[in-house]
Design a protein around this motif. Structure first.
Motif, mmCIF file in Angstrom:
data_model
loop_
_atom_site.group_PDB
_atom_site.id
_atom_site.type_symbol
_atom_site.label_atom_id
_atom_site.label_comp_id
_atom_site.label_asym_id
_atom_site.label_seq_id
_atom_site.Cartn_x
_atom_site.Cartn_y
_atom_site.Cartn_z
ATOM 1 N N GLU A 7 59.298 -80.496 20.400
ATOM 2 C CA GLU A 7 59.404 -79.288 19.574
ATOM 3 C C GLU A 7 60.844 -78.783 19.522
ATOM 4 N N LEU A 8 61.505 -78.795 20.656
ATOM 5 C CA LEU A 8 62.887 -78.315 20.716
ATOM 6 C C LEU A 8 63.825 -79.206 19.909
ATOM 7 N N VAL A 9 63.649 -80.500 20.021
ATOM 8 C CA VAL A 9 64.502 -81.433 19.281
ATOM 9 C C VAL A 9 64.257 -81.301 17.778
ATOM 10 N N VAL A 10 62.997 -81.244 17.386
ATOM 11 C CA VAL A 10 62.668 -81.095 15.966
ATOM 12 C C VAL A 10 63.238 -79.785 15.425
ATOM 13 N N THR A 45 66.001 -84.361 33.852
ATOM 14 C CA THR A 45 65.880 -85.797 33.596
ATOM 15 C C THR A 45 67.207 -86.536 33.787
ATOM 16 N N GLY A 46 68.250 -85.812 34.075
ATOM 17 C CA GLY A 46 69.551 -86.443 34.169
ATOM 18 C C GLY A 46 70.252 -86.470 32.825
ATOM 19 N N GLY A 47 69.593 -85.964 31.789
ATOM 20 C CA GLY A 47 70.214 -85.818 30.476
ATOM 21 C C GLY A 47 70.391 -87.106 29.718
ATOM 22 N N SER A 48 71.178 -87.995 30.247
ATOM 23 C CA SER A 48 71.512 -89.217 29.507
ATOM 24 C C SER A 48 70.291 -90.107 29.287
ATOM 25 N N VAL A 49 69.248 -89.939 30.087
ATOM 26 C CA VAL A 49 68.027 -90.723 29.924
ATOM 27 C C VAL A 49 67.406 -90.474 28.546
ATOM 28 N N LEU A 50 67.549 -89.265 28.034
ATOM 29 C CA LEU A 50 66.922 -88.893 26.763
ATOM 30 C C LEU A 50 67.827 -89.114 25.554
ATOM 31 N N LEU A 51 69.093 -89.376 25.801
ATOM 32 C CA LEU A 51 70.019 -89.547 24.676
ATOM 33 C C LEU A 51 69.619 -90.719 23.795
ATOM 34 N N GLY A 52 69.536 -90.467 22.510
ATOM 35 C CA GLY A 52 69.227 -91.515 21.562
ATOM 36 C C GLY A 52 67.748 -91.808 21.373
ATOM 37 N N LEU A 53 66.897 -91.173 22.156
ATOM 38 C CA LEU A 53 65.464 -91.432 22.042
ATOM 39 C C LEU A 53 64.807 -90.660 20.906
ATOM 40 N N GLU A 54 65.497 -89.666 20.376
ATOM 41 C CA GLU A 54 64.889 -88.801 19.374
ATOM 42 C C GLU A 54 64.290 -89.586 18.222
ATOM 43 N N LYS A 55 65.072 -90.505 17.669
ATOM 44 C CA LYS A 55 64.597 -91.256 16.513
ATOM 45 C C LYS A 55 63.473 -92.225 16.884
ATOM 46 N N SER A 56 63.351 -92.546 18.147
ATOM 47 C CA SER A 56 62.282 -93.440 18.582
ATOM 48 C C SER A 56 60.967 -92.697 18.781
ATOM 49 N N ILE A 58 60.323 -89.405 17.525
ATOM 50 C CA ILE A 58 60.028 -88.434 16.477
ATOM 51 C C ILE A 58 60.204 -89.136 15.134
ATOM 52 N N ARG A 59 59.105 -89.552 14.566
ATOM 53 C CA ARG A 59 59.139 -90.364 13.341
ATOM 54 C C ARG A 59 59.812 -89.658 12.175
ATOM 55 N N SER A 60 59.625 -88.359 12.075
ATOM 56 C CA SER A 60 60.222 -87.641 10.942
ATOM 57 C C SER A 60 61.742 -87.713 10.989
ATOM 58 N N MET A 61 62.311 -87.720 12.190
ATOM 59 C CA MET A 61 63.774 -87.852 12.318
ATOM 60 C C MET A 61 64.208 -89.246 11.898
#
Length: 118
Positions: A7-10, A45-56, A58-61
């Protein structure tokens, strides 16, 4: 207030499309509360673990990125058919900048949050 990472990323990404012309890296994209929650998630999460995962995740992104890339290829192709000149080159630059502006603002926002991780 958004409660989950998705939700936050979207919300962050969508808000980048709603910003007025001339917005920059100092523009607020999330509410302070939402930003604190997202920062907390990145810290946990250490932050970098989530970097770049948004497009994977969240299909709308992912679809938006594909659509904007196709739009840009179409615009650049049409402009290049007109030939080559400083004016056409400037039109291509402006088109690229306009189409990529939301992604640029989103990336800056994420980078600013990542810089706050302790």
């Amino acid at each position: 207030m958004a409660n989950t990472y998705i939700e936050l990323v979207v919300n962050s990404y969508r808000n980048c499309f709603c910003l007025e012309e001339g917005s920059d890296a100092t523009t607020t994209i999330l509410s302070p509360d939402d930003e604190d929650v997202l920062l907390s998630i990145y810290q946990d999460t250490g932050g970098s673990v989530l970097l770049g995962l948004e497009k994977s995740i969240i299909r709308s992104m992912a679809q938006d990125v594909i659509d904007r890339r196709h739009e840009l290829v179409h615009i650049v192709g049409n402009l290049q058919k007109e030939g080559s000149s400083a004016e056409i080159d400037e039109d291509i630059r402006r088109s690229c900048e306009t189409i990529s502006k939301p992604s640029t603002l989103y990336a800056r926002h994420k980078a600013q949050l990542m810089s706050k991780i302790k």
